[in-house]
Design a protein around this motif. Structure first.
Motif, mmCIF file in Angstrom:
data_model
loop_
_atom_site.group_PDB
_atom_site.id
_atom_site.type_symbol
_atom_site.label_atom_id
_atom_site.label_comp_id
_atom_site.label_asym_id
_atom_site.label_seq_id
_atom_site.Cartn_x
_atom_site.Cartn_y
_atom_site.Cartn_z
ATOM 1 N N ASP A 295 0.853 -1.190 0.000
ATOM 2 C CA ASP A 295 0.000 0.000 0.000
ATOM 3 C C ASP A 295 0.886 1.236 0.000
ATOM 4 O O ASP A 295 1.957 1.250 0.624
ATOM 5 C CB ASP A 295 -0.895 0.019 1.235
ATOM 6 C CG ASP A 295 -1.877 -1.142 1.247
ATOM 7 O OD1 ASP A 295 -2.704 -1.209 0.323
ATOM 8 O OD2 ASP A 295 -1.806 -1.966 2.169
ATOM 9 N N LEU A 296 0.440 2.289 -0.662
ATOM 10 C CA LEU A 296 1.193 3.535 -0.651
ATOM 11 C C LEU A 296 0.972 4.269 0.670
ATOM 12 O O LEU A 296 -0.110 4.191 1.258
ATOM 13 C CB LEU A 296 0.764 4.425 -1.819
ATOM 14 C CG LEU A 296 1.183 3.933 -3.211
ATOM 15 C CD1 LEU A 296 0.533 4.790 -4.290
ATOM 16 C CD2 LEU A 296 2.705 3.945 -3.350
ATOM 17 N N PRO A 297 1.964 5.001 1.148
ATOM 18 C CA PRO A 297 1.791 5.759 2.385
ATOM 19 C C PRO A 297 0.729 6.853 2.217
ATOM 20 O O PRO A 297 0.462 7.324 1.113
ATOM 21 C CB PRO A 297 3.177 6.373 2.624
ATOM 22 C CG PRO A 297 4.118 5.597 1.756
ATOM 23 C CD PRO A 297 3.315 5.117 0.587
ATOM 24 N N LEU A 298 0.148 7.241 3.341
ATOM 25 C CA LEU A 298 -0.852 8.306 3.337
ATOM 26 C C LEU A 298 -0.185 9.674 3.214
ATOM 27 O O LEU A 298 0.932 9.891 3.694
ATOM 28 C CB LEU A 298 -1.660 8.271 4.630
ATOM 29 C CG LEU A 298 -2.559 7.063 4.875
ATOM 30 C CD1 LEU A 298 -3.169 7.139 6.265
ATOM 31 C CD2 LEU A 298 -3.652 6.968 3.818
ATOM 32 N N ARG A 299 -0.898 10.595 2.591
ATOM 33 C CA ARG A 299 -0.474 11.991 2.628
ATOM 34 C C ARG A 299 -0.765 12.554 4.023
ATOM 35 O O ARG A 299 -1.565 11.975 4.776
ATOM 36 C CB ARG A 299 -1.214 12.800 1.562
ATOM 37 C CG ARG A 299 -0.834 12.427 0.138
ATOM 38 C CD ARG A 299 -1.471 13.387 -0.848
ATOM 39 N NE ARG A 299 -1.224 12.994 -2.223
ATOM 40 C CZ ARG A 299 -1.651 13.665 -3.281
ATOM 41 N NH1 ARG A 299 -2.368 14.784 -3.119
ATOM 42 N NH2 ARG A 299 -1.376 13.251 -4.498
ATOM 43 N N PRO A 300 -0.142 13.677 4.396
ATOM 44 C CA PRO A 300 -0.392 14.266 5.721
ATOM 45 C C PRO A 300 -1.876 14.520 5.961
ATOM 46 O O PRO A 300 -2.645 14.748 5.011
ATOM 47 C CB PRO A 300 0.401 15.571 5.682
ATOM 48 C CG PRO A 300 1.483 15.319 4.670
ATOM 49 C CD PRO A 300 0.867 14.431 3.631
ATOM 50 N N LEU A 301 -2.273 14.489 7.220
ATOM 51 C CA LEU A 301 -3.693 14.670 7.561
ATOM 52 C C LEU A 301 -4.282 15.969 7.039
ATOM 53 O O LEU A 301 -5.437 15.978 6.576
ATOM 54 C CB LEU A 301 -3.856 14.579 9.083
ATOM 55 C CG LEU A 301 -3.647 13.186 9.703
ATOM 56 C CD1 LEU A 301 -3.804 13.244 11.218
ATOM 57 C CD2 LEU A 301 -4.613 12.163 9.111
ATOM 58 N N PRO A 302 -3.555 17.112 7.060
ATOM 59 C CA PRO A 302 -4.159 18.337 6.512
ATOM 60 C C PRO A 302 -4.486 18.256 5.025
ATOM 61 O O PRO A 302 -5.292 19.049 4.528
ATOM 62 C CB PRO A 302 -3.082 19.405 6.786
ATOM 63 C CG PRO A 302 -2.302 18.875 7.939
ATOM 64 C CD PRO A 302 -2.272 17.390 7.731
ATOM 65 N N GLU A 303 -3.868 17.320 4.299
ATOM 66 C CA GLU A 303 -4.126 17.173 2.866
ATOM 67 C C GLU A 303 -5.244 16.178 2.560
ATOM 68 O O GLU A 303 -5.592 15.978 1.396
ATOM 69 C CB GLU A 303 -2.848 16.739 2.152
ATOM 70 C CG GLU A 303 -1.706 17.729 2.254
ATOM 71 C CD GLU A 303 -0.461 17.238 1.527
ATOM 72 O OE1 GLU A 303 -0.592 16.362 0.642
ATOM 73 O OE2 GLU A 303 0.645 17.715 1.855
ATOM 74 N N GLN A 304 -5.801 15.561 3.593
ATOM 75 C CA GLN A 304 -6.867 14.574 3.375
ATOM 76 C C GLN A 304 -8.216 15.285 3.229
ATOM 77 O O GLN A 304 -8.450 16.330 3.844
ATOM 78 C CB GLN A 304 -6.918 13.585 4.537
ATOM 79 C CG GLN A 304 -5.662 12.757 4.714
ATOM 80 C CD GLN A 304 -5.394 11.823 3.543
ATOM 81 O OE1 GLN A 304 -6.283 11.546 2.729
ATOM 82 N NE2 GLN A 304 -4.162 11.336 3.450
#
Length: 536
Positions: A295-304
């Motif tokens: 799985d690819l890592p998540l983007r930072p929470l502010p970008e979700q």
């Protein structure tokens, strides 16, 4: 495709390609508006697939705190944490093992493999599952060891069991050969399967039944996650791949870093934060040489997207899984009451089924159908089918669950503390049920344990003198969705039963150990070794 591979996939719900709108009552009384019938089980309950991901795997993993977890609460003898310690140690003793020399016939597609293993993890009640390549930055040097496993490994290699459970001799022989076999480095492993278990809400200090479960969230999550990891690692070894489980207490890898790499958490404010959960979770992992699609890592929470983290998807559960209102059944319920509204049912003073207690005959353990099958009472064909527990281990997931199940026989009973704690029956009933529900049972009820519920003789033929007159009976849900997705000939029922048996052996064993620590004689009566007839 072999039965060994197919069995957990039966847990996938039938997919119609359409979004089904339905109204159903949730455990906490809230309304579930969107059906999960069309949601593949490998996606899990949280809408992780709708979050934004990085374009590639991380070249370097962030430095994150990974404090050791101590299962000793010496200053709080009433804490359930103390009783969880031996069970965590037993799980850690079995995190490695022998690899099957005959590889299973499974798909070569890394995506299919990853989806299958995630589905099995969710079947075992993980909150989130993720896959990543095993980053060299995440390998610990030296690895973390659980100091309590050495004594248990010695016990596994030396103690004899008295149970006649099918295949227990093969289980114990394997444990004598492989328990504690976690000394080699994991540098040959290429991928990791990461398991995240969410916390329920914290018990309130004034809540009935909260005395035993305060400040036990990390320990509960670690125990539940590592149980899942040990089963998955054993399953991979049965399929012919090397695999090792890693827990908060015994690990060769940095679990918070792997959770970042597997797209389950992000580094936020100096800690690994999970969407919707923050830092309220526990981790375990399995490293393996099986090739899996990461799985690819998540983007930072502010970008979700806010609509996913806080909006309609999360508030209403439009994806068909967990929502803000349903993901924690105890958000509006006391732990002592459980997730289901049993308090709304009518009660009577005595069972409505007449029991002629004075004349109920007691029967020997030798008379149960499993024992009779093994001794040939039902003919040579049935007897032959039960050799080595073959009627169980034909299903690879059940075989994987059964190894730990056999080891837990050694923890079902033990020494009782010499001084019993001063208590009241009402307080103890609330504490016992709250602890059971907090740990993860689905239904629990206390009752008398009359003599006629006990076998007359144990498996060796020795008479049983009923030692206890009180009981806690618990139910572990086998999973309606899984059975709905079964074909009828895919062996998933065996895995469902074994999952429930294992879950009780862990959680029921912890409860019995805690009662003994408090000065009360207690034993967990499991599928492998029990002295009572449970239906009465």
């Amino acid at each position: 495709m072999s039965e060994q591979w197919v069995a957990p996939q039966a847990g996938v719900k039938r997919q119609s390609g359409t979004l089904v709108f339905a109204a159903a009552e949730c455990d906490d009384g809230t309304m579930k508006l969107f059906s999960g019938k069309s949601r593949p089980v490998h996606l899990g309950p949280y809408p992780m697939e709708r979050l934004r991901r990085q374009d590639a795997a991380l070249a370097r993993l962030p430095d994150l705190p990974f404090a050791p977890l101590d299962f000793r609460a010496d200053a709080r003898p009433e804490s359930i944490v103390n009783a969880m310690g031996p069970f965590q140690a037993m799980i850690d003793a079995l995190r490695a093992g022998q690899v099957n020399a005959a590889p299973a016939d499974i798909p070569a597609d890394p995506t299919a493999r990853a989806q299958h293993l995630k589905a099995f993890g969710y079947f075992n009640d993980a909150s989130m599952m993720g896959v990543c390549a095993l980053h060299r930055d995440a390998i610990l040097n030296p690895p973390r060891k659980n100091p309590d496993t050495a004594a248990l490994v010695t016990d596994l290699k030396q103690r004899q069991t008295k149970t006649l459970a099918a295949g227990v001799d093969a289980i114990m022989a394997d444990l004598r050969d492989t328990a504690g076999a976690d000394q080699a480095p994991v540098t040959s492993h290429t991928h990791a399967l990461v398991i995240l278990v969410a916390y329920p809400r914290d018990p309130r200090p004034d809540e009935p039944g909260s005395d035993w479960i305060a400040d036990a969230q990390p320990h509960r999550a670690a125990l539940r996650a590592s149980e899942n990891a040990v089963v998955l690692a054993e399953y991979l070894r049965i399929l012919g791949f090397d695999a090792r489980a890693h827990s908060a207490c015994a690990t060769d890898v940095n679990l918070p870093q792997l959770a970042i790499a597997a797209g389950l958490t992000v580094s936020h404010d100096g800690a690994a934060q999970a969407p919707w959960l923050g830092a309220r979770y526990g981790l375990a992992a399995v490293t393996t040489d099986m090739q899996l699609a990461p799985d690819l890592p998540l983007r930072p929470l502010p970008e979700q997207p806010a609509s996913i983290l806080r909006g309609a998807v999360w508030q209403l559960g439009t994806h068909g899984g967990a929502s803000a209102r349903s993901h924690d059944p105890y958000a509006k319920r006391d732990f002592a009451d459980g997730p289901h509204p049993f308090e709304t049912l009518k009660r009577v003073d005595t069972p409505t089924t007449y029991i002629d207690a004075a004349n109920v005959p007691r029967v020997p353990k030798r008379a149960d159908m499993f024992a009779r099958g093994q001794f040939g009472d039902m003919g040579p064909r049935v007897q032959d089918a039960m050799k080595g527990g073959n009627h169980v281990v034909k299903c690879a997931p059940a075989a994987a669950q059964r190894r730990l199940l056999g080891a837990l026989i050694l923890l079902q009973e033990g020494a009782v503390a010499t001084t019993a704690r001063a208590t009241t029956p009402d307080a103890d009933a609330a504490n016992l049920k709250a602890a059971a529900y907090f740990l993860g049972v689905d239904a629990a009820g206390s009752s008398a344990c009359p003599d006629w519920t006990w076998y007359s003789h144990d498996t060796t033929g020795a008479p049983v003198t009923p030692p206890h007159d009180q009981a806690l009976s618990v139910v572990i849900d086998q999973g309606f969705d899984t059975m709905e997705g079964a074909s009828g000939d895919d062996w998933i029922s065996t895995a469902q039963s074994m999952r429930a048996y294992l879950r009780f052996s862990v959680l029921g064993g912890v409860l019995a150990r805690h009662l003994r620590d408090l000065g009360f004689a207690a034993k967990a009566h499991t599928v492998m070794d029990g002295d009572v007839l449970q239906p009465p």
